[in-house]
Scaffold this active site. Sequence first.
Site, PDB file in Angstrom:
ATOM      1  N   ARG A 141      -1.536   5.600   4.802  1.00 60.33           N
ATOM      2  CA  ARG A 141      -2.370   4.408   4.911  1.00 60.33           C
ATOM      3  C   ARG A 141      -2.710   4.198   6.383  1.00 60.33           C
ATOM      4  O   ARG A 141      -2.003   4.668   7.273  1.00 60.33           O
ATOM      5  CB  ARG A 141      -1.637   3.180   4.378  1.00 60.33           C
ATOM      6  CG  ARG A 141      -1.220   3.263   2.901  1.00 60.33           C
ATOM      7  CD  ARG A 141      -0.445   2.027   2.510  1.00 60.33           C
ATOM      8  NE  ARG A 141      -0.059   2.014   1.104  1.00 60.33           N
ATOM      9  CZ  ARG A 141       1.092   2.478   0.634  1.00 60.33           C
ATOM     10  NH1 ARG A 141       1.991   2.997   1.477  1.00 60.33           N
ATOM     11  NH2 ARG A 141       1.378   2.434  -0.652  1.00 60.33           N
ATOM     12  N   HIS A 177      -9.138   4.908   4.301  1.00 59.27           N
ATOM     13  CA  HIS A 177      -8.561   5.033   2.959  1.00 59.27           C
ATOM     14  C   HIS A 177      -9.218   6.163   2.170  1.00 59.27           C
ATOM     15  O   HIS A 177      -8.628   6.667   1.208  1.00 59.27           O
ATOM     16  CB  HIS A 177      -8.694   3.712   2.209  1.00 59.27           C
ATOM     17  CG  HIS A 177      -7.490   3.356   1.393  1.00 59.27           C
ATOM     18  ND1 HIS A 177      -6.252   3.119   1.955  1.00 59.27           N
ATOM     19  CD2 HIS A 177      -7.318   3.233   0.061  1.00 59.27           C
ATOM     20  CE1 HIS A 177      -5.382   2.845   0.997  1.00 59.27           C
ATOM     21  NE2 HIS A 177      -6.004   2.915  -0.155  1.00 59.27           N
ATOM     22  N   LYS A 232       4.755   0.013   2.382  1.00 59.25           N
ATOM     23  CA  LYS A 232       4.887  -1.392   2.026  1.00 59.25           C
ATOM     24  C   LYS A 232       6.350  -1.723   1.733  1.00 59.25           C
ATOM     25  O   LYS A 232       7.060  -0.945   1.115  1.00 59.25           O
ATOM     26  CB  LYS A 232       4.016  -1.710   0.803  1.00 59.25           C
ATOM     27  CG  LYS A 232       2.531  -1.514   1.063  1.00 59.25           C
ATOM     28  CD  LYS A 232       1.702  -1.792  -0.179  1.00 59.25           C
ATOM     29  CE  LYS A 232       0.222  -1.605   0.105  1.00 59.25           C
ATOM     30  NZ  LYS A 232      -0.613  -1.843  -1.094  1.00 59.25           N
ATOM     31  N   HIS A 290       3.911   5.324  -3.806  1.00 59.29           N
ATOM     32  CA  HIS A 290       3.705   4.343  -4.867  1.00 59.29           C
ATOM     33  C   HIS A 290       5.033   4.051  -5.562  1.00 59.29           C
ATOM     34  O   HIS A 290       5.777   4.981  -5.899  1.00 59.29           O
ATOM     35  CB  HIS A 290       2.709   4.872  -5.906  1.00 59.29           C
ATOM     36  CG  HIS A 290       1.295   4.903  -5.415  1.00 59.29           C
ATOM     37  ND1 HIS A 290       0.322   5.693  -5.990  1.00 59.29           N
ATOM     38  CD2 HIS A 290       0.683   4.245  -4.399  1.00 59.29           C
ATOM     39  CE1 HIS A 290      -0.815   5.511  -5.349  1.00 59.29           C
ATOM     40  NE2 HIS A 290      -0.627   4.644  -4.377  1.00 59.29           N
ATOM     41  N   ARG A 342      -6.973   9.041   2.215  1.00 60.26           N
ATOM     42  CA  ARG A 342      -5.858   8.908   1.279  1.00 60.26           C
ATOM     43  C   ARG A 342      -6.307   9.246  -0.142  1.00 60.26           C
ATOM     44  O   ARG A 342      -5.618   9.948  -0.876  1.00 60.26           O
ATOM     45  CB  ARG A 342      -5.316   7.482   1.357  1.00 60.26           C
ATOM     46  CG  ARG A 342      -4.102   7.194   0.488  1.00 60.26           C
ATOM     47  CD  ARG A 342      -3.541   5.828   0.873  1.00 60.26           C
ATOM     48  NE  ARG A 342      -2.595   5.290  -0.087  1.00 60.26           N
ATOM     49  CZ  ARG A 342      -1.294   5.575  -0.094  1.00 60.26           C
ATOM     50  NH1 ARG A 342      -0.800   6.421   0.784  1.00 60.26           N
ATOM     51  NH2 ARG A 342      -0.488   5.034  -0.985  1.00 60.26           N
ATOM     52  N   TYR A 344      -5.922   8.216  -9.988  1.00 60.60           N
ATOM     53  CA  TYR A 344      -6.476   9.449  -9.419  1.00 60.60           C
ATOM     54  C   TYR A 344      -6.678  10.511 -10.495  1.00 60.60           C
ATOM     55  O   TYR A 344      -7.527  11.386 -10.345  1.00 60.60           O
ATOM     56  CB  TYR A 344      -5.557   9.980  -8.318  1.00 60.60           C
ATOM     57  CG  TYR A 344      -5.486   9.056  -7.131  1.00 60.60           C
ATOM     58  CD1 TYR A 344      -6.517   9.004  -6.197  1.00 60.60           C
ATOM     59  CD2 TYR A 344      -4.403   8.201  -6.952  1.00 60.60           C
ATOM     60  CE1 TYR A 344      -6.463   8.142  -5.122  1.00 60.60           C
ATOM     61  CE2 TYR A 344      -4.343   7.337  -5.871  1.00 60.60           C
ATOM     62  CZ  TYR A 344      -5.373   7.306  -4.962  1.00 60.60           C
ATOM     63  OH  TYR A 344      -5.324   6.444  -3.912  1.00 60.60           O
TER      64      TYR A 344
END
Length: 321
Positions: free
Chosen positions: A163, A266, A191, A292, A269, A301
Amino acid sequence: MAGDAGVETAIRGYLDHLAVERGASPHTLAAYRRDLDRYRRHLSSVGVTDLAAVSESHVEGFRVALSTADPEAGREALASSSVARSLAAVRGLHRFLTRDGVTAVDAAAAVTPPSPAKRLPKAVPVDRMIAMIEAAGGTETDTEPARLRDRAMLELLYASGARAAELIGLDVDDLEGLDQPGGGSVILRGKGGKERIVPLGRPACDAVAAYLVRARPALSVKGGSGKGGPALFLNARGGRLTRQTLWNVVTTAARRAGLEGEVSPHSFRHSFATHLLDGGADIRVVQELLGHSSVTTTQIYTLVTVDTLREVWAECHPRAR
Protein backbone atom coordinates in the site's frame (compact mmCIF):
# COMPACT_ATOMS: atom_id res chain seq x y z
CA MET A 1 -42.08 15.61 22.25
CA ALA A 2 -45.58 14.09 22.05
CA GLY A 3 -46.36 10.82 20.36
CA ASP A 4 -48.33 12.57 17.62
CA ALA A 5 -45.52 14.99 16.84
CA GLY A 6 -45.30 16.04 13.25
CA VAL A 7 -42.56 14.73 11.00
CA GLU A 8 -40.86 18.12 10.74
CA THR A 9 -40.81 18.57 14.51
CA ALA A 10 -39.29 15.13 14.93
CA ILE A 11 -36.63 15.85 12.33
CA ARG A 12 -35.67 19.10 14.03
CA GLY A 13 -35.40 17.32 17.36
CA TYR A 14 -33.16 14.64 15.87
CA LEU A 15 -30.89 17.19 14.18
CA ASP A 16 -30.62 19.12 17.46
CA HIS A 17 -29.61 15.86 19.14
CA LEU A 18 -26.91 15.26 16.52
CA ALA A 19 -25.58 18.80 16.88
CA VAL A 20 -25.60 19.10 20.67
CA GLU A 21 -25.08 15.59 21.99
CA ARG A 22 -23.18 13.99 19.14
CA GLY A 23 -21.20 17.04 18.01
CA ALA A 24 -22.05 16.54 14.33
CA SER A 25 -20.40 18.96 11.93
CA PRO A 26 -22.41 21.56 9.96
CA HIS A 27 -21.65 19.57 6.79
CA THR A 28 -23.08 16.37 8.30
CA LEU A 29 -26.15 18.18 9.61
CA ALA A 30 -26.81 19.73 6.20
CA ALA A 31 -26.55 16.33 4.52
CA TYR A 32 -28.90 14.73 7.06
CA ARG A 33 -31.35 17.63 6.65
CA ARG A 34 -31.48 17.08 2.88
CA ASP A 35 -32.01 13.32 3.24
CA LEU A 36 -34.66 13.68 5.92
CA ASP A 37 -36.48 16.38 3.95
CA ARG A 38 -36.66 13.91 1.08
CA TYR A 39 -38.05 11.31 3.51
CA ARG A 40 -40.63 13.80 4.86
CA ARG A 41 -41.82 14.55 1.33
CA HIS A 42 -42.11 10.85 0.55
CA LEU A 43 -44.18 10.20 3.67
CA SER A 44 -46.42 13.14 2.82
CA SER A 45 -46.93 11.75 -0.71
CA VAL A 46 -48.33 8.52 0.77
CA GLY A 47 -50.50 10.31 3.32
CA VAL A 48 -48.35 9.88 6.43
CA THR A 49 -47.99 12.95 8.65
CA ASP A 50 -47.43 11.22 11.99
CA LEU A 51 -44.22 9.24 12.56
CA ALA A 52 -46.07 7.01 15.05
CA ALA A 53 -48.01 5.73 12.04
CA VAL A 54 -44.91 4.82 10.01
CA SER A 55 -44.47 1.11 9.38
CA GLU A 56 -41.63 -0.93 7.94
CA SER A 57 -43.42 -0.96 4.58
CA HIS A 58 -43.31 2.85 4.46
CA VAL A 59 -39.55 2.88 5.02
CA GLU A 60 -39.09 0.10 2.48
CA GLY A 61 -41.21 2.09 0.04
CA PHE A 62 -38.88 5.06 0.52
CA ARG A 63 -35.88 2.85 -0.22
CA VAL A 64 -37.52 1.58 -3.42
CA ALA A 65 -38.48 5.13 -4.46
CA LEU A 66 -34.89 6.30 -4.09
CA SER A 67 -33.66 3.45 -6.29
CA THR A 68 -36.32 3.95 -8.98
CA ALA A 69 -36.35 6.58 -11.72
CA ASP A 70 -39.54 8.61 -12.26
CA PRO A 71 -39.39 10.22 -15.74
CA GLU A 72 -42.68 12.06 -15.23
CA ALA A 73 -41.34 13.77 -12.12
CA GLY A 74 -37.94 14.28 -13.76
CA ARG A 75 -36.28 12.17 -11.07
CA GLU A 76 -33.41 9.79 -11.73
CA ALA A 77 -32.64 6.72 -9.66
CA LEU A 78 -30.00 7.41 -7.02
CA ALA A 79 -26.74 5.49 -6.89
CA SER A 80 -26.60 2.75 -4.26
CA SER A 81 -24.16 4.84 -2.20
CA SER A 82 -26.63 7.76 -2.11
CA VAL A 83 -29.50 5.43 -1.20
CA ALA A 84 -27.42 3.97 1.62
CA ARG A 85 -26.60 7.45 2.92
CA SER A 86 -30.27 8.51 2.93
CA LEU A 87 -31.33 5.32 4.69
CA ALA A 88 -28.65 5.88 7.32
CA ALA A 89 -30.29 9.20 8.15
CA VAL A 90 -33.76 7.64 8.27
CA ARG A 91 -32.60 4.71 10.41
CA GLY A 92 -30.90 7.13 12.79
CA LEU A 93 -34.09 9.20 13.06
CA HIS A 94 -36.27 6.20 13.90
CA ARG A 95 -33.74 4.81 16.36
CA PHE A 96 -33.72 8.19 18.13
CA LEU A 97 -37.52 8.37 18.25
CA THR A 98 -37.85 4.85 19.64
CA ARG A 99 -35.21 5.42 22.29
CA ASP A 100 -36.96 8.62 23.40
CA GLY A 101 -40.34 6.91 23.56
CA VAL A 102 -41.88 8.91 20.72
CA THR A 103 -42.63 5.72 18.80
CA ALA A 104 -43.20 2.27 20.24
CA VAL A 105 -41.47 0.39 17.42
CA ASP A 106 -38.40 1.18 15.31
CA ALA A 107 -39.98 1.00 11.86
CA ALA A 108 -36.64 1.23 10.06
CA ALA A 109 -34.68 -1.39 12.02
CA ALA A 110 -35.22 -4.20 9.49
CA VAL A 111 -34.75 -2.10 6.34
CA THR A 112 -31.18 -2.59 5.21
CA PRO A 113 -29.35 -0.30 2.79
CA PRO A 114 -28.32 -1.68 -0.61
CA SER A 115 -24.91 -3.24 -0.92
CA PRO A 116 -22.48 -0.94 -2.69
CA ALA A 117 -21.71 -1.86 -6.26
CA LYS A 118 -18.66 -4.09 -6.41
CA ARG A 119 -15.98 -2.10 -8.17
CA LEU A 120 -13.50 -4.34 -9.88
CA PRO A 121 -9.92 -3.16 -9.51
CA LYS A 122 -8.23 -2.21 -12.75
CA ALA A 123 -4.95 -3.99 -13.36
CA VAL A 124 -2.34 -2.50 -15.66
CA PRO A 125 -1.22 -5.06 -18.30
CA VAL A 126 2.24 -6.49 -17.67
CA ASP A 127 3.88 -4.81 -20.65
CA ARG A 128 2.41 -1.43 -19.74
CA MET A 129 3.48 -1.87 -16.12
CA ILE A 130 7.05 -2.51 -17.20
CA ALA A 131 6.92 0.48 -19.56
CA MET A 132 5.73 2.68 -16.71
CA ILE A 133 8.52 1.54 -14.39
CA GLU A 134 11.12 2.13 -17.09
CA ALA A 135 9.65 5.57 -17.80
CA ALA A 136 10.70 6.64 -14.30
CA GLY A 137 14.36 6.50 -15.37
CA GLY A 138 16.96 5.27 -12.92
CA THR A 139 19.07 3.45 -15.49
CA GLU A 140 22.61 2.25 -14.84
CA THR A 141 24.02 5.48 -16.26
CA ASP A 142 21.56 7.74 -14.45
CA THR A 143 23.08 10.15 -11.96
CA GLU A 144 19.92 12.03 -10.96
CA PRO A 145 19.00 10.99 -7.36
CA ALA A 146 15.27 11.62 -7.83
CA ARG A 147 15.09 9.33 -10.86
CA LEU A 148 16.95 6.54 -9.07
CA ARG A 149 14.58 6.93 -6.13
CA ASP A 150 11.49 6.94 -8.35
CA ARG A 151 12.60 3.79 -10.17
CA ALA A 152 13.25 2.03 -6.86
CA MET A 153 9.82 3.02 -5.52
CA LEU A 154 7.93 1.79 -8.57
CA GLU A 155 9.88 -1.47 -8.72
CA LEU A 156 9.19 -2.03 -5.02
CA LEU A 157 5.49 -1.20 -5.35
CA TYR A 158 5.01 -3.71 -8.15
CA ALA A 159 7.24 -6.39 -6.60
CA SER A 160 5.59 -6.31 -3.17
CA GLY A 161 2.00 -5.14 -3.65
CA ALA A 162 2.58 -2.61 -0.87
CA ARG A 163 0.00 0.00 0.00
CA ALA A 164 1.10 3.62 -0.44
CA ALA A 165 1.26 4.15 3.33
CA GLU A 166 3.32 0.99 3.74
CA LEU A 167 5.82 2.08 1.12
CA ILE A 168 6.43 5.59 2.42
CA GLY A 169 6.61 4.20 5.97
CA LEU A 170 9.51 1.88 5.12
CA ASP A 171 12.84 2.27 6.89
CA VAL A 172 16.18 1.14 5.50
CA ASP A 173 16.31 -1.68 8.06
CA ASP A 174 13.08 -3.15 6.69
CA LEU A 175 15.00 -4.53 3.69
CA GLU A 176 16.98 -7.76 3.77
CA GLY A 177 19.08 -9.74 1.32
CA LEU A 178 19.20 -7.26 -1.53
CA ASP A 179 22.51 -8.75 -2.66
CA GLN A 180 21.34 -12.37 -2.56
CA PRO A 181 21.20 -14.17 -5.93
CA GLY A 182 17.64 -15.34 -5.33
CA GLY A 183 16.40 -11.89 -4.29
CA GLY A 184 15.67 -10.31 -0.95
CA SER A 185 12.63 -9.42 1.14
CA VAL A 186 10.87 -6.46 2.72
CA ILE A 187 8.93 -6.11 5.97
CA LEU A 188 5.64 -4.30 5.39
CA ARG A 189 3.54 -2.93 8.24
CA GLY A 190 -0.11 -2.94 7.30
CA LYS A 191 -3.39 -1.99 8.90
CA GLY A 192 -3.53 -2.49 12.64
CA GLY A 193 0.25 -2.63 12.81
CA LYS A 194 0.32 -6.18 11.38
CA GLU A 195 3.66 -7.11 9.84
CA ARG A 196 4.26 -9.36 6.87
CA ILE A 197 7.38 -10.35 4.97
CA VAL A 198 7.18 -10.17 1.18
CA PRO A 199 9.88 -11.55 -1.13
CA LEU A 200 11.50 -9.28 -3.71
CA GLY A 201 12.82 -10.28 -7.12
CA ARG A 202 16.09 -9.19 -8.64
CA PRO A 203 14.77 -6.14 -10.55
CA ALA A 204 13.39 -4.59 -7.35
CA CYS A 205 16.48 -5.53 -5.34
CA ASP A 206 18.81 -4.04 -7.95
CA ALA A 207 16.79 -0.82 -8.21
CA VAL A 208 16.62 -0.34 -4.43
CA ALA A 209 20.33 -1.15 -4.03
CA ALA A 210 21.24 1.39 -6.74
CA TYR A 211 19.13 4.01 -4.98
CA LEU A 212 20.73 3.29 -1.60
CA VAL A 213 24.25 3.59 -2.99
CA ARG A 214 23.92 6.29 -5.65
CA ALA A 215 20.99 8.47 -4.57
CA ARG A 216 19.93 8.28 -0.94
CA PRO A 217 23.21 9.67 0.48
CA ALA A 218 22.83 12.78 -1.70
CA LEU A 219 19.17 13.24 -0.71
CA SER A 220 19.86 12.71 3.00
CA VAL A 221 22.13 15.77 3.28
CA LYS A 222 19.70 18.13 1.53
CA GLY A 223 18.39 20.91 3.71
CA GLY A 224 20.89 20.20 6.48
CA SER A 225 19.00 17.10 7.62
CA GLY A 226 22.13 15.06 8.20
CA LYS A 227 21.76 11.35 7.54
CA GLY A 228 18.05 11.60 6.81
CA GLY A 229 16.99 9.36 9.68
CA PRO A 230 15.80 5.78 9.19
CA ALA A 231 13.38 6.50 6.32
CA LEU A 232 14.07 4.53 3.15
CA PHE A 233 12.62 6.95 0.61
CA LEU A 234 13.54 10.61 1.02
CA ASN A 235 12.22 13.76 -0.58
CA ALA A 236 14.29 16.59 -2.05
CA ARG A 237 14.72 18.12 1.42
CA GLY A 238 16.03 14.93 2.96
CA GLY A 239 12.84 14.08 4.89
CA ARG A 240 10.54 11.09 4.61
CA LEU A 241 8.61 11.01 1.37
CA THR A 242 4.93 12.02 1.42
CA ARG A 243 1.89 10.35 -0.15
CA GLN A 244 1.51 13.32 -2.51
CA THR A 245 5.05 12.95 -3.83
CA LEU A 246 4.52 9.22 -4.39
CA TRP A 247 1.27 9.96 -6.23
CA ASN A 248 3.05 12.51 -8.43
CA VAL A 249 5.82 10.03 -9.24
CA VAL A 250 3.28 7.39 -10.31
CA THR A 251 1.16 9.73 -12.43
CA THR A 252 4.21 11.24 -14.11
CA ALA A 253 5.57 7.80 -15.01
CA ALA A 254 2.14 6.74 -16.32
CA ARG A 255 1.92 9.83 -18.51
CA ARG A 256 5.43 9.30 -19.89
CA ALA A 257 4.56 5.68 -20.70
CA GLY A 258 1.42 6.79 -22.55
CA LEU A 259 -1.08 5.11 -20.22
CA GLU A 260 -4.63 6.40 -20.47
CA GLY A 261 -7.00 6.76 -17.56
CA GLU A 262 -6.19 7.19 -13.90
CA VAL A 263 -3.19 5.30 -12.55
CA SER A 264 -2.46 5.53 -8.82
CA PRO A 265 -0.10 3.83 -6.36
CA HIS A 266 -2.96 1.42 -5.64
CA SER A 267 -2.96 0.40 -9.31
CA PHE A 268 0.38 -1.28 -8.63
CA ARG A 269 -1.19 -3.27 -5.79
CA HIS A 270 -4.11 -4.31 -8.00
CA SER A 271 -1.74 -5.35 -10.77
CA PHE A 272 0.51 -7.25 -8.34
CA ALA A 273 -2.43 -9.38 -7.17
CA THR A 274 -4.02 -9.89 -10.57
CA HIS A 275 -0.77 -10.84 -12.30
CA LEU A 276 0.01 -13.36 -9.55
CA LEU A 277 -3.39 -15.02 -9.94
CA ASP A 278 -3.08 -14.96 -13.73
CA GLY A 279 0.24 -16.76 -13.30
CA GLY A 280 -1.38 -19.52 -11.24
CA ALA A 281 -0.75 -18.36 -7.66
CA ASP A 282 -3.00 -19.77 -4.95
CA ILE A 283 -5.45 -17.18 -3.60
CA ARG A 284 -4.38 -17.94 -0.01
CA VAL A 285 -0.80 -17.05 -0.90
CA VAL A 286 -1.94 -13.80 -2.52
CA GLN A 287 -3.99 -13.08 0.61
CA GLU A 288 -0.88 -13.37 2.78
CA LEU A 289 1.21 -11.25 0.42
CA LEU A 290 -1.41 -8.50 0.37
CA GLY A 291 -1.89 -8.60 4.13
CA HIS A 292 -5.66 -9.22 3.95
CA SER A 293 -7.16 -10.53 7.17
CA SER A 294 -9.85 -12.38 5.22
CA VAL A 295 -9.63 -14.22 1.93
CA THR A 296 -13.02 -12.69 1.04
CA THR A 297 -11.26 -9.37 0.45
CA THR A 298 -8.78 -11.03 -1.88
CA GLN A 299 -11.49 -12.80 -3.89
CA ILE A 300 -12.37 -9.64 -5.77
CA TYR A 301 -9.18 -10.15 -7.76
CA THR A 302 -10.41 -13.57 -8.92
CA LEU A 303 -13.30 -11.76 -10.63
CA VAL A 304 -10.77 -9.78 -12.65
CA THR A 305 -9.00 -12.97 -13.66
CA VAL A 306 -12.28 -14.64 -14.66
CA ASP A 307 -13.12 -11.62 -16.82
CA THR A 308 -9.71 -11.89 -18.47
CA LEU A 309 -10.27 -15.59 -19.15
CA ARG A 310 -13.67 -14.84 -20.61
CA GLU A 311 -12.21 -12.24 -22.97
CA VAL A 312 -9.55 -14.66 -24.18
CA TRP A 313 -12.12 -17.42 -24.59
CA ALA A 314 -14.45 -15.16 -26.57
CA GLU A 315 -11.60 -14.14 -28.83
CA CYS A 316 -10.06 -17.54 -29.43
CA HIS A 317 -12.62 -20.34 -29.05
CA PRO A 318 -14.18 -21.42 -32.39
CA ARG A 319 -17.60 -21.84 -30.77
CA ALA A 320 -17.53 -18.60 -28.78
CA ARG A 321 -19.66 -16.81 -31.38
